[in-house]
Design an enzyme around this catalytic site. Structure first.
Site, PDB file in Angstrom:
ATOM      1  N   ASP A   1       3.146  -3.195   3.713  1.00  0.00           N
ATOM      2  CA  ASP A   1       2.903  -3.504   2.295  1.00  0.00           C
ATOM      3  C   ASP A   1       1.664  -2.772   1.790  1.00  0.00           C
ATOM      4  O   ASP A   1       0.804  -3.369   1.140  1.00  0.00           O
ATOM      5  CB  ASP A   1       2.762  -5.007   2.101  1.00  0.00           C
ATOM      6  CG  ASP A   1       3.072  -5.436   0.662  1.00  0.00           C
ATOM      7  OD1 ASP A   1       3.687  -4.639  -0.069  1.00  0.00           O
ATOM      8  OD2 ASP A   1       2.699  -6.559   0.285  1.00  0.00           O
TER       9      ASP A   1
ATOM     10  N   GLY B   1      -5.739 -14.273  -7.515  1.00  0.00           N
ATOM     11  CA  GLY B   1      -4.584 -13.470  -7.900  1.00  0.00           C
ATOM     12  C   GLY B   1      -3.321 -14.054  -7.310  1.00  0.00           C
ATOM     13  O   GLY B   1      -3.352 -14.944  -6.456  1.00  0.00           O
TER      14      GLY B   1
END
Length: 575
Positions: free
Chosen positions: A381, A263
Site C-alpha cells: 500500500d 485521518g
C-alpha cells in the site's frame, strides 16, 4: 413547664397554679376537680382560692372552651375568664397545644393598684409577648387572706409524673427573676423512646441509596469490563511486549474522540494519543478484521514488522486485538501525511528540495524492506497518504496493516488483492499475488504523483488525462516531459533531478514486472551512483531507456508494449 401525657393519644387532666389558704383543701378530689375542690365545696366563697388552670380535657360541666385551654378560676372550676392556649405574636394569635410535650413559659401577674390580673404564655425560646392571653379586672383582696399558700396542683392532687415544672420564680411587689434557659434540667423520657424521623425515614433511604449504589457499581463494572474486553488467546502470550491493552489505548485517545482523529481511509481510522503511563505520543489505527482464519499469521507478521528499525520507516510499536477489531499502534508523526501537502489547498507548498529528500527516504525504506531485513516485506500500500512526515519533514513509510512477509528466495503465497486503485500493478489485479515488483509499481506512481502534484487517477479529468502514467508518457513522447511538473513549484526545482524522478516513475510503472527496476537500482539512480541515460524511441513506437554501469549488464533495453497508450496496453491485457 411541660404537660406530657403518658400515652401520646390520650391526655390526662392539666396542671393548676394556685393561691390558697393551705397546701391542700379539705376533701379535695383528684381527676377533673384538679385536686382543688370537690362536689360540695366547688364554687363556695369561703374557699378563698384564686387559680390559673392549664386544662387538657374538655368538660361541659365546667363550661370549658376546648381540650387545651387556660382559665382564671376563683373559688371554683368554672373559669371567670378562659381562652384557648396560645400567645400573640405581631398582633396575631398563635395556638399552643398543652399536650405537645414542648416546654413553654407562663407569666401570672396581679397589679393591686389597677385591680388587674394578667396571664401570658409563649414557647420557651420566645420573649414575653406584649399582649397577655387573659386579663381579669377584679379586686382580689376580699378573696385572698393575709397568709396564703402559692404552689401547683394537678389531677392527682399534686404535680403529676407527666407534668414538669422546669423552673419557676415568684415575687411580691416587683418583677420575678428571669430564667437562664441554658440551665434548665433535662426531661426524663416518658413511655417508649420516640423513634427519630431520621431513623424512620433516613435509614431506609440510606439503605436504598446504598443498595442502588452497589447495583450501579456492579453494572458499571460489568459494562466497563465488556467495554474494554479483548480477545487474548494462548498463542499471543509470546508477543507480550507488542500487545497493548485496549483500555490504555482508549484512555490515550480520549475514547477515540473526534478531536483526536488524524485521518480516515478505506482500511481504518487513525487517532492521535498519549499513552497514560509512558506519556509517549502514538498514532492508533483501527482496522476491521472479519476473518478469524489467518489471524494468527497476520498478528505474527505485525509483530515481526514491529522489530524493524529504519530511519525512513514509521516504527510499528505493537497491536491490540478486540472482538473483530485490530488496532495498530505507531509512532506519532507530527506533520501528518504527505498527501495533505500535495492536494486540497495546503497551508504551504513543499519545496522541491523537501520532495526530493522524501522520495529518496521512501526509496531507502522500501529497499530495506525488500532486501536488507531478515525477511522480505511487501508493503502492498505504497502511496502518498501512507508517507508520513516527522518533525524535520523527513519522509517515513507507514501503515503496515496490509504488509506481507516471506523468506528470501521463496515466492509470496498471498492471492488476495489489496491496495489502492491507481497504485495497483496490473498483474496483481489479475492474480492477486503481491511481490516486491508490485511495490515498485506503486512507488513509480508515487514518484509521478510527487513530481506532478496529481493523483494517479483523476476521475474528473478528460479521458486522455485520466491515468497519470499515460499523461506523463504522452509528454515524454513529445519531448516535453518537464511540462508535467507540479505548477505550484513555480519553476523552483533542479531540472536534472526532476527529469530523473519522472523517468524513474515511468520505468517503475512498466506493465511487465520483469522490466521494472529493483529498489536497489532505484536507490542507486536517485543517489547518483548510476546515471540514467536518455529514454529513446525505438522502432514501432516502442521506448526503452538505456542504462550504463548496471550490475551484470553493459546495456539494457526496456520496452513498452507496441501501443500508443499505456492505458490501451492495460486494457488489452498488458498493464
Amino acid at each position: 413547664m411541660i404537660l406530657m401525657p403518658e400515652f401520646p393519644t390520650l391526655s390526662g387532666h392539666g396542671i393548676v397554679f394556685v393561691v390558697a389558704p393551705a397546701p391542700g383543701l379539705p376533701g379535695a378530689v383528684p381527676s377533673h376537680y384538679l385536686g382543688l375542690f370537690n362536689e360540695t365545696n366547688n364554687g363556695n366563697f369561703t374557699n378563698h382560692v384564686v387559680a390559673v388552670e392549664f386544662d387538657t380535657i374538655y368538660s361541659r360541666q365546667f363550661q370549658d372552651k376546648n381540650c387545651s385551654h387556660v382559665g382564671i378560676d376563683i373559688n371554683g372550676l368554672v373559669s371567670v375568664t378562659s381562652k384557648a392556649a396560645g400567645y400573640y405574636s405581631n398582633g396575631k394569635f398563635q395556638n399552643l397545644s398543652l399536650i405537645s410535650g414542648k416546654a413553654m413559659q407562663v407569666w401570672v401577674e396581679y397589679d393591686g393598684g389597677k385591680k388587674e390580673m394578667n396571664v401570658t404564655m409563649a414557647p420557651v425560646h420566645l420573649p414575653k409577648p406584649n399582649k397577655p392571653l387573659l386579663t381579669l379586672s377584679e379586686d382580689l383582696s376580699p378573696i385572698l387572706n393575709q397568709n396564703m399558700y402559692v404552689g401547683f396542683t394537678s389531677s392527682t392532687g399534686s404535680v403529676a409524673a407527666s407534668h414538669y415544672l422546669l423552673a419557676w420564680s415568684f415575687k411580691i411587689n416587683g418583677l420575678a427573676d428571669r430564667f437562664n434557659f441554658s440551665q434548665l434540667p433535662k426531661l426524663p423520657r416518658i413511655g417508649p423512646k420516640k423513634v427519630s424521623r431520621r431513623l424512620t425515614i433516613g435509614f431506609p433511604l440510606i439503605c436504598l441509596v446504598l443498595v442502588f449504589g452497589v447495583v450501579s457499581g456492579v453494572v458499571y463494572y460489568v459494562r466497563r469490563k465488556r467495554k474494554f474486553a479483548e480477545v487474548l488467546e494462548d498463542w499471543e502470550l509470546e508477543y507480550g511486549p507488542h500487545r497493548f491493552k485496549y483500555k490504555d489505548l482508549y484512555i490515550a485517545t480520549k475514547g477515540f474522540g473526534e478531536k483526536e482523529l488524524l485521518g480516515s481511509g478505506g482500511f481504518g481510522m487513525v487517532y492521535r494519543g498519549i499513552l497514560p503511563t509512558s506519556k509517549i505520543e502514538i498514532a492508533a489505527k483501527r482496522v476491521s478484521h472479519e476473518s478469524r482464519q489467518g489471524m494468527r499469521e497476520f498478528v505474527a507478521e505485525i509483530v515481526s514488522v514491529g522489530r524493524m528499525r529504519h530511519r525512513n520507516i514509521v516504527q510499528l510499536l505493537g497491536y491490540c486485538r478486540r472482538k473483530r477489531e485490530l488496532l495498530l499502534v505507531y509512532d506519532y508523526m507530527p506533520n501528518g501525511s504527505l498527501d495533505k501537502f500535495l492536494y486540497d489547498q495546503p497551508t504551504f507548498t513543499l519545496s522541491w528540495q523537501v520532495r526530493f529528500r522524501v522520495i529518496k527516504g521512501v526509496a531507502s525504506g522500501l529497499f530495506y524492506l525488500h532486501e536488507e531485513w531478515e525477511q522480505v516485506v511487501v508493503h502492498r500500500d505504497v502511496k502518498a497518504s501512507n508517507i508520513l512526515l516527522d518533525g524535520e519533514m523527513n519522509g517515513r513509510l507507514g501503515d503496515f496493516g496490509l504488509a506481507r512477509l516471506y523468506d528470501h528466495g521463496t515466492d509470496p503465497q498471498s492471492t488476495h488483492v489489496a491496495g489502492t486503485l491507481g497504485y495497483l500493478a496490473p498483474e496483481h489485479i489479475r492474480t492477486g499475488r503481491a511481490a516486491t515488483s508490485t511495490d515498485v509499481y506503486a512507488f513509480g506512481a508515487f514518484l509521478l504523483e510527487v513530481a506532478c502534484g496529481r493523483r494517479p487517477i483523476e476521475p474528473q479529468a478528460p479521458v486522455e488525462n485520466l491515468v497519470l502514467v499515460d499523461w506523463v508518457f504522452s509528454f515524454w513522447r513529445g519531448g516535453e516531459i518537464l511540462r508535467t511538473v507540479d505548477p505550484k513549484l513555480g519553476g523552483q526545482y533542479v531540472a536534472e533531478e526532476m527529469e530523473l524522478v519522472l523517468k524513474l516513475g515511468l520505468w517503475c510503472s512498466h506493465s511487465e514486472p520483469v522490466a521494472r527496476p529493483s529498489m536497489r537500482q532505484v536507490v542507486q539512480h536517485l543517489e547518483g551512483d548510476i546515471p540514467l541515460l536518455e529514454l529513446k524511441l525505438m522502432g514501432n513506437s516502442t521506448m526503452g531507456p538505456m542504462f550504463a554501469h548496471r550490475e551484470g549488464f553493459d546495456d539494457f533495453a526496456l520496452s513498452y508494449p507496441q501501443s500508443s497508450s499505456v492505458a490501451e496496453s492495460f486494457l488489452s491485457g498488458g498493464r
